[in-house]
Design a protein around this motif. Structure first.
Motif, short mmCIF file in Angstrom:
data_model
loop_
_atom_site.label_atom_id
_atom_site.label_comp_id
_atom_site.label_asym_id
_atom_site.label_seq_id
_atom_site.Cartn_x
_atom_site.Cartn_y
_atom_site.Cartn_z
N GLY A 93 0.81 -1.12 -0.22
CA GLY A 93 -0.04 -0.07 0.05
C GLY A 93 0.97 1.41 0.05
N LYS A 94 0.05 2.25 -0.54
CA LYS A 94 0.97 3.49 -0.37
C LYS A 94 -0.03 4.57 -0.48
CE LYS A 94 1.30 3.80 -5.33
NZ LYS A 94 2.18 4.27 -6.57
N ILE A 95 0.18 5.85 0.08
CA ILE A 95 -0.45 7.04 0.22
C ILE A 95 -0.38 7.59 -1.36
CG2 ILE A 95 -0.96 9.47 1.30
CD1 ILE A 95 0.18 8.26 3.69
N VAL A 96 -1.49 7.96 -1.76
CA VAL A 96 -1.80 8.73 -3.17
C VAL A 96 -2.37 9.96 -2.80
CG1 VAL A 96 -1.21 6.56 -4.51
CG2 VAL A 96 -3.52 7.56 -3.88
N ASN A 97 -2.08 11.07 -3.92
CA ASN A 97 -2.82 12.12 -3.84
C ASN A 97 -3.51 12.36 -5.32
OD1 ASN A 97 -3.21 15.03 -4.31
ND2 ASN A 97 -2.08 15.23 -2.54
N ASN A 98 -4.77 12.42 -5.09
CA ASN A 98 -5.53 12.57 -6.48
C ASN A 98 -6.45 13.94 -6.27
OD1 ASN A 98 -5.10 10.07 -7.85
ND2 ASN A 98 -6.35 9.24 -6.68
N ASP A 99 -6.42 14.65 -7.09
CA ASP A 99 -6.97 16.31 -7.11
C ASP A 99 -7.05 16.78 -5.84
OD1 ASP A 99 -7.66 15.94 -9.69
OD2 ASP A 99 -9.41 14.63 -9.14
N GLY A 100 -5.65 16.70 -4.90
CA GLY A 100 -5.65 17.23 -3.78
C GLY A 100 -6.06 16.52 -2.49
N LEU A 101 -6.75 15.40 -2.72
CA LEU A 101 -7.16 14.49 -1.70
C LEU A 101 -6.28 13.31 -1.57
CD1 LEU A 101 -11.05 14.74 -2.68
CD2 LEU A 101 -9.91 15.84 -0.78
N GLU A 102 -5.90 12.86 -0.39
CA GLU A 102 -5.04 11.60 0.03
C GLU A 102 -5.91 10.66 0.29
OE1 GLU A 102 -0.54 13.73 1.63
OE2 GLU A 102 -2.26 12.74 3.02
#
Length: 580
Positions: A93-102
């Motif tokens: 797993g990993k933290i991703v950022n989509n359109d400013g939302l984590e």
């Protein structure tokens, strides 16, 4: 009649008792596994720690009375560090950022299932390798200063050149070049156009001269042997951490890059020296040997962040990973004498790194056998003979051919095509005679990733070798293409007839040692299983035989949450999770 009623009553009571027992066991199992059991003392040891302003309490998790972890308790939930879960359950797993939302993306495998809509292109992206970052792997000691390719420590701690890994390095950068945004570059010194003001201390000299060998003006420099400062230029660049320059060293010398952490102001020095030492460190200084080739122009391409990270890890293996956004280049220093030109800093240099790998394969091929030997011993399994240094791998051969085919397509240089064609030779030779070919039941040819005795019949390595053969037959012409086509067709026939032998009914096996050694099946990890699926999905775009279609669909179903039981991978009992 009375006996019949009593019998039914007894059966009913037994059934209720069994169901009650199952329900109780499941409830306890669920509570134990998800850590919601109200009897915390059976699972955790902790002091009376207050709940902080963020609403959680620091708590120690005691796992099976053996291992203690620092966890967090919030209400009746306990949160365990994902790093621990990742290592034990092979969950990623990993933290991703989509359109400013984590958000946190969770996978059973590093490898995502890619449902391909278009036909695989031998001139394009290789598999999903645009997501590979070979150089950051723990099993990569560093990127060689001499060759510009990874040095592996997978099976030998001092480091060696591993053809499969070098090919993956090259293919990943080729693929990234096609999928990532265009690199942002900053020219530091171009003696023809961009001329910077270098600091030249007393006793050192610098001038711009015309060199007929490169048909260009270059910067010539010299510093005395006693110099402690060198000729330097001050910089202030973030993110652009790929250094590329052309250099011609006259005698012993070095190029030093000074780096600084933007927040902590810690300063580090990367030294590229004219010697053959691979990598060594001293305090905040990291040294790479770039060889002892003098009076000869060469290109040096270095990922400064990777070079620094590998050096710091050599000192402390627990060193936290560096962030590109927190590192900046503040100075370049020249010592010794020589010439340089085309000095740039950029965000990426994917094609330069790709060609470093392609050139390595041209320079390090056994011309007679056509193979790229693995220089280390390899023991695959008990009962199989040890592979002595010099063995060939069908996966390494296939990967190398995929690199060289793309290098030939991109550059038009015949040397790459010639090396790729020579790379077919081990496919025609039995593994028992130094090649990579083996036969299953004396009928189906198989290209061995590890040419073991008895044969291992590894699935993913075999399919990678087929992709290499397909790449060459697609890019070559004439008899070269025909030979690659023949080897590819033979392999595809074997795959279609043997594919279901790797199916367990709930996953796949890594190889067929349960046939050749008559041992328990070697169950593939989920990342290998998903690789099997992705390989089949790629082959379907080439040959949509029903065996590939139905098998890939079934194997995808195995990975669904409803069927993915932890016991399949680890033989876990829910009442006692054996954390070791």
């Amino acid at each position: 009649m009375m006996m019949r009623i009593n019998f039914k009553t007894i059966v009913l009571l037994l059934l209720v008792g069994v169901l009650s027992s199952i329900f109780t066991s499941w409830n306890n199992c669920s509570n134990s596994f998800f850590l919601k059991n109200s009897d915390w003392k059976s699972h955790f040891q902790h002091k009376d720690r207050p709940t902080n302003e963020l609403g959680y309490q620091e708590i120690d998790c005691l796992i099976n009375g053996r291992k203690t972890l620092s966890c967090r308790k919030e209400g009746d939930e306990v949160y365990i560090p994902f790093s621990f879960i990742h290592k034990y359950f092979e969950i990623y797993g990993k933290i991703v950022n989509n359109d400013g939302l984590e958000r946190f993306d969770w996978y059973h495998s590093y490898s995502k299932i890619i449902d391909r809509k278009v036909k695989y292109d031998s001139r394009g992206v290789f598999m999903t390798f645009e997501n590979y970052n070979v150089e950051v792997r723990d099993r990569v000691k560093c990127i060689s200063g001499i060759e510009g390719v990874p040095i592996s420590t997978q099976w030998e701690s001092q480091g060696y050149y591993y053809p499969t890994q070098i090919a993956q390095f090259g293919l990943s950068h080729y693929s990234k070049n096609l999928t990532e945004p265009e690199s942002v570059k900053k020219v530091i010194e171009d003696a023809d156009k961009v001329k910077q003001e270098w600091v030249v201390p007393q006793g050192s000299v610098m001038s711009r001269i015309y060199d007929k060998r490169v048909n260009s003006y270059v910067m010539k420099y010299a510093t005395p042997a006693t110099s402690t400062s060198g000729i330097s230029i001050k910089l202030d660049h973030i993110l652009k951490l790929m250094l590329k320059l052309d250099l011609c060293i006259r005698d012993n010398g070095s190029i030093t890059v000074e780096l600084q952490m933007r927040e902590k102001k810690d300063t580090y020095y990367l030294h590229y020296e004219t010697n053959n030492r691979v990598l060594h460190t001293y305090n905040n200084h990291v040294y790479y040997g770039i060889g002892q080739v003098y009076n000869h122009w060469r290109r040096l391409t270095r990922d400064l962040m990777i070079d620094l990270q590998k050096g710091l890890t050599l000192i402390d293996k627990t060193k936290k990973k560096l962030s590109r956004s927190k590192l900046k280049v503040v100075r370049i220093i020249l010592n010794g004498s020589g010439m340089i030109d085309n000095v740039t800093l950029s965000t990426s240099e994917h094609m330069e790194q790709f060609y470093d790998a392609a050139r390595w394969f041209v320079a390090n091929q056994n011309i007679t056998s056509g193979g790229w030997p693995n220089p280390v011993k390899r023991k695959v399994a008990n009962g199989m003979a040890i592979l002595e240094p010099g063995w060939y791998s069908s996966m390494g051969q296939g990967h190398a051919i995929s690199v060289l085919s793309r290098a030939y397509y991109h550059s038009g240089d015949e040397k790459y095509l010639q090396a790729a064609v020579r790379g077919l030779r081990p496919f025609r030779l039995l593994s028992s005679k130094g090649g990579v070919a083996a036969y299953f039941l004396d009928k189906y040819v198989w290209y061995e990733e590890y040419p073991t005795t008895p044969s291992s019949f590894i699935l993913n390595g075999f399919i990678y070798s087929l992709i290499g053969l397909y790449d060459l037959k697609s890019i070559a012409s004439g008899s070269d293409a025909e030979e690659a086509q023949k080897l590819f067709d033979q392999g595809m026939n074997s795959l279609k007839n043997m594919l279901t032998l790797f199916d367990t009914g709930s996953g796949t096996t890594y190889d067929l040692r349960h046939f050749t050694l008559k041992t328990a099946p070697n169950i593939a990890r989920w990342d290998y299983h998903s690789t099997h699926v992705n390989q089949l999905l790629l082959l379907i775009t080439i040959d949509n035989d029903p065996i590939f279609v139905t098998t890939s669909e079934r194997w995808i179903d195995y990975m669904s949450v409803s069927q993915n039981k932890f016991s399949d991978a680890k033989s876990l009992e829910c009442t006692e999770i054996a954390f070791n």
